[in-house]
Motif scaffolding. Structure first.
Motif, PDB file in Angstrom:
ATOM      1  N   LEU A  68       0.826  -1.200   0.000  1.00 57.02           N
ATOM      2  CA  LEU A  68       0.000   0.000   0.000  1.00 57.02           C
ATOM      3  C   LEU A  68       0.867   1.259   0.000  1.00 57.02           C
ATOM      4  N   ASN A  69       1.897   1.280   0.832  1.00 52.16           N
ATOM      5  CA  ASN A  69       2.781   2.445   0.888  1.00 52.16           C
ATOM      6  C   ASN A  69       3.550   2.624  -0.411  1.00 52.16           C
ATOM      7  N   GLU A  70       3.886   1.507  -1.061  1.00 53.68           N
ATOM      8  CA  GLU A  70       4.557   1.593  -2.357  1.00 53.68           C
ATOM      9  C   GLU A  70       3.620   2.168  -3.413  1.00 53.68           C
ATOM     10  N   PHE A  71       2.337   1.852  -3.303  1.00 55.27           N
ATOM     11  CA  PHE A  71       1.334   2.348  -4.253  1.00 55.27           C
ATOM     12  C   PHE A  71       1.180   3.859  -4.136  1.00 55.27           C
ATOM     13  N   LEU A  72       1.179   4.359  -2.908  1.00 57.08           N
ATOM     14  CA  LEU A  72       1.031   5.791  -2.679  1.00 57.08           C
ATOM     15  C   LEU A  72       2.304   6.526  -3.099  1.00 57.08           C
ATOM     16  N   GLY A  73       2.156   7.765  -3.492  1.00 54.66           N
ATOM     17  CA  GLY A  73       3.300   8.524  -3.958  1.00 54.66           C
ATOM     18  C   GLY A  73       4.096   9.203  -2.869  1.00 54.66           C
ATOM     19  N   CYS A  74       3.571   9.232  -1.658  1.00 55.44           N
ATOM     20  CA  CYS A  74       4.256   9.891  -0.555  1.00 55.44           C
ATOM     21  C   CYS A  74       3.638   9.431   0.759  1.00 55.44           C
ATOM     22  N   ALA A  75       4.345   9.699   1.840  1.00 58.19           N
ATOM     23  CA  ALA A  75       3.807   9.447   3.175  1.00 58.19           C
ATOM     24  C   ALA A  75       3.079  10.690   3.671  1.00 58.19           C
ATOM     25  N   THR A  76       2.124  10.481   4.567  1.00 63.04           N
ATOM     26  CA  THR A  76       1.466  11.615   5.210  1.00 63.04           C
ATOM     27  C   THR A  76       2.509  12.427   5.982  1.00 63.04           C
ATOM     28  N   PRO A  77       2.566  13.741   5.776  1.00 63.05           N
ATOM     29  CA  PRO A  77       3.543  14.559   6.497  1.00 63.05           C
ATOM     30  C   PRO A  77       3.319  14.509   8.009  1.00 63.05           C
ATOM     31  N   ASP A  78       4.412  14.550   8.767  1.00 61.46           N
ATOM     32  CA  ASP A  78       4.313  14.537  10.222  1.00 61.46           C
ATOM     33  C   ASP A  78       3.511  15.722  10.740  1.00 61.46           C
ATOM     34  N   ALA A  79       3.562  16.840  10.014  1.00 61.61           N
ATOM     35  CA  ALA A  79       2.819  18.030  10.439  1.00 61.61           C
ATOM     36  C   ALA A  79       1.322  17.759  10.469  1.00 61.61           C
ATOM     37  N   TRP A  80       0.835  16.945   9.514  1.00 68.62           N
ATOM     38  CA  TRP A  80      -0.597  16.595   9.521  1.00 68.62           C
ATOM     39  C   TRP A  80      -0.917  15.767  10.759  1.00 68.62           C
ATOM     40  N   VAL A  81      -0.059  14.815  11.085  1.00 58.26           N
ATOM     41  CA  VAL A  81      -0.274  13.958  12.251  1.00 58.26           C
ATOM     42  C   VAL A  81      -0.351  14.804  13.520  1.00 58.26           C
ATOM     43  N   GLU A  82       0.524  15.769  13.656  1.00 63.57           N
ATOM     44  CA  GLU A  82       0.538  16.628  14.844  1.00 63.57           C
ATOM     45  C   GLU A  82      -0.770  17.398  14.980  1.00 63.57           C
ATOM     46  N   VAL A  83      -1.264  17.932  13.865  1.00 64.51           N
ATOM     47  CA  VAL A  83      -2.533  18.678  13.906  1.00 64.51           C
ATOM     48  C   VAL A  83      -3.693  17.731  14.200  1.00 64.51           C
ATOM     49  N   ALA A  84      -3.660  16.534  13.631  1.00 59.30           N
ATOM     50  CA  ALA A  84      -4.728  15.558  13.880  1.00 59.30           C
ATOM     51  C   ALA A  84      -4.812  15.207  15.360  1.00 59.30           C
ATOM     52  N   LEU A  85      -3.684  14.989  15.990  1.00 60.97           N
ATOM     53  CA  LEU A  85      -3.669  14.624  17.412  1.00 60.97           C
ATOM     54  C   LEU A  85      -4.178  15.762  18.285  1.00 60.97           C
ATOM     55  N   ALA A  86      -3.987  16.989  17.836  1.00 60.12           N
ATOM     56  CA  ALA A  86      -4.451  18.149  18.590  1.00 60.12           C
ATOM     57  C   ALA A  86      -5.913  18.479  18.307  1.00 60.12           C
ATOM     58  N   ASN A  87      -6.504  17.819  17.299  1.00 64.17           N
ATOM     59  CA  ASN A  87      -7.890  18.114  16.896  1.00 64.17           C
ATOM     60  C   ASN A  87      -8.672  16.817  16.704  1.00 64.17           C
ATOM     61  N   GLN A  88      -8.650  15.969  17.737  1.00 65.56           N
ATOM     62  CA  GLN A  88      -9.248  14.642  17.584  1.00 65.56           C
ATOM     63  C   GLN A  88     -10.768  14.685  17.462  1.00 65.56           C
ATOM     64  N   GLU A  89     -11.405  15.717  18.001  1.00 73.49           N
ATOM     65  CA  GLU A  89     -12.861  15.831  17.856  1.00 73.49           C
ATOM     66  C   GLU A  89     -13.236  15.994  16.390  1.00 73.49           C
ATOM     67  N   ILE A  90     -12.587  16.936  15.695  1.00 74.05           N
ATOM     68  CA  ILE A  90     -12.841  17.130  14.264  1.00 74.05           C
ATOM     69  C   ILE A  90     -12.431  15.890  13.484  1.00 74.05           C
ATOM     70  N   MET A  91     -11.321  15.285  13.869  1.00 72.57           N
ATOM     71  CA  MET A  91     -10.858  14.086  13.181  1.00 72.57           C
ATOM     72  C   MET A  91     -11.921  12.987  13.219  1.00 72.57           C
ATOM     73  N   LEU A  92     -12.521  12.764  14.378  1.00 73.15           N
ATOM     74  CA  LEU A  92     -13.529  11.715  14.509  1.00 73.15           C
ATOM     75  C   LEU A  92     -14.797  12.056  13.736  1.00 73.15           C
ATOM     76  N   ILE A  93     -15.238  13.301  13.811  1.00 72.47           N
ATOM     77  CA  ILE A  93     -16.454  13.699  13.089  1.00 72.47           C
ATOM     78  C   ILE A  93     -16.246  13.539  11.588  1.00 72.47           C
ATOM     79  N   ASP A  94     -15.094  14.020  11.096  1.00 67.08           N
ATOM     80  CA  ASP A  94     -14.842  13.929   9.669  1.00 67.08           C
ATOM     81  C   ASP A  94     -14.582  12.493   9.233  1.00 67.08           C
ATOM     82  N   HIS A  95     -13.963  11.702  10.109  1.00 69.95           N
ATOM     83  CA  HIS A  95     -13.787  10.281   9.806  1.00 69.95           C
ATOM     84  C   HIS A  95     -15.155   9.627   9.600  1.00 69.95           C
ATOM     85  N   GLY A  96     -16.105   9.939  10.474  1.00 71.86           N
ATOM     86  CA  GLY A  96     -17.453   9.404  10.299  1.00 71.86           C
ATOM     87  C   GLY A  96     -18.054   9.802   8.964  1.00 71.86           C
ATOM     88  N   ASN A  97     -17.848  11.068   8.580  1.00 74.97           N
ATOM     89  CA  ASN A  97     -18.337  11.526   7.285  1.00 74.97           C
ATOM     90  C   ASN A  97     -17.696  10.742   6.140  1.00 74.97           C
TER      91      ASN A  97
END
Length: 201
Positions: free
Chosen positions: A5-34
Motif C-alpha cells: 500500500l505504501n509503495e502504491f502511494l506517492g508519498c507518506a502523510t507529512p508529520d505536520a498533519w499527524v501533529e494537527v490531527a492529534l491536537a484536533n481529535q474531535e474534528i478528526m472523529l467527526i470527519d472520519h465518520g463523514n
C-alpha cells in the motif's frame, strides 16, 4: 499488505498533519465518520450505475456494509466521548481527485475505481500513522480498521484492472498518484481527515 500500500502511494502523510490531527481529535472523529458515509455512498452509486457487472456488485455490496459498520462504530465513540455530531465542510481531497475522472466509458469506471483505491490506501496509511500516538481505545479501533481498509484498496484496484485496459489503468494510477501527492503534501486552510498540511492560525 501495508508495504504494498505504501509503495502504491506517492508519498507518506507529512508529520505536520499527524501533529494537527492529534491536537484536533474531535474534528478528526467527526470527519472520519463523514468519510465512512461517503465511502458507502460511492459504493452504492457504483452498484446502481454498473448493474451488468456481477463482480463489482458483490465487492461494492460488501464494502458498503463494512463502511456503514465503521460509521456506526465512530458514532459509538463520539457518544462515549460526549462529542456532538455536527456538519463540517468537506476537504478538497476527494473532489480534487475526481477532477481527473474522464466522462466517457469505460474510462469513467476505471478512473473512479483507481481513485477509490487511492482514497482507501490513504485512509489506511493515516490510520497506521496515528495508531502509535492515540489513547488505548481509539488506537485499538483504528488498528482494527487497517485490514479492512487495505482490502478495500485491493478490491478497487483489482476491479480497475478487470474492467479496463492494463496499460491505461497503469497510466491512470500514475496520473492520480501525482495529483494525490500534491493534495497530501500541499498546504490546506483547514484540518480534515484527508486534508493536506493544515495551515491553522
Amino acid at each position: 499488505m501495508l508495504s504494498d500500500l505504501n509503495e502504491f502511494l506517492g508519498c507518506a502523510t507529512p508529520d505536520a498533519w499527524v501533529e494537527v490531527a492529534l491536537a484536533n481529535q474531535e474534528i478528526m472523529l467527526i470527519d472520519h465518520g463523514n468519510c465512512e458515509k461517503k465511502a458507502a455512498g460511492t459504493a452504492f452509486q457504483l452498484m446502481f450505475r454498473y448493474v451488468d457487472k456481477p463482480d463489482l456488485q458483490n465487492k461494492m455490496s460488501r464494502l458498503a456494509r463494512e463502511e456503514l459498520r465503521h460509521f456506526e462504530q465512530v458514532l459509538a465513540i463520539l457518544r462515549k466521548r460526549n462529542i456532538a455530531l455536527r456538519n463540517v465542510s468537506s476537504s478538497r481531497y476527494a473532489a480534487g481527485l475526481r477532477e481527473l475522472v474522464r466522462n466517457h466509458e469505460p474510462f469513467r469506471l476505471t478512473d473512479t475505481l483507481v481513485i477509490g483505491a487511492f482514497i482507501e490506501a490513504r485512509s489506511c496509511e493515516r490510520f497506521a500513522k496515528l495508531v502509535p500516538h492515540l489513547d488505548e481505545e481509539l488506537g485499538k479501533f483504528y488498528h482494527g480498521l487497517l485490514k479492512s481498509e487495505a482490502r478495500h484498496f485491493q478490491d478497487y484496484l483489482k476491479l480497475a484492472y478487470q474492467y479496463g485496459d492494463a496499460a491505461d489503468v497503469d497510466a491512470t494510477v500514475a496520473r492520480v498518484r501525482q495529483r494525490e501527492r500534491e493534495l497530501v503534501e500541499g498546504a490546506d486552510g483547514e484540518f480534515r481527515f484527508h486534508s493536506g498540511v493544515p495551515q491553522l492560525a
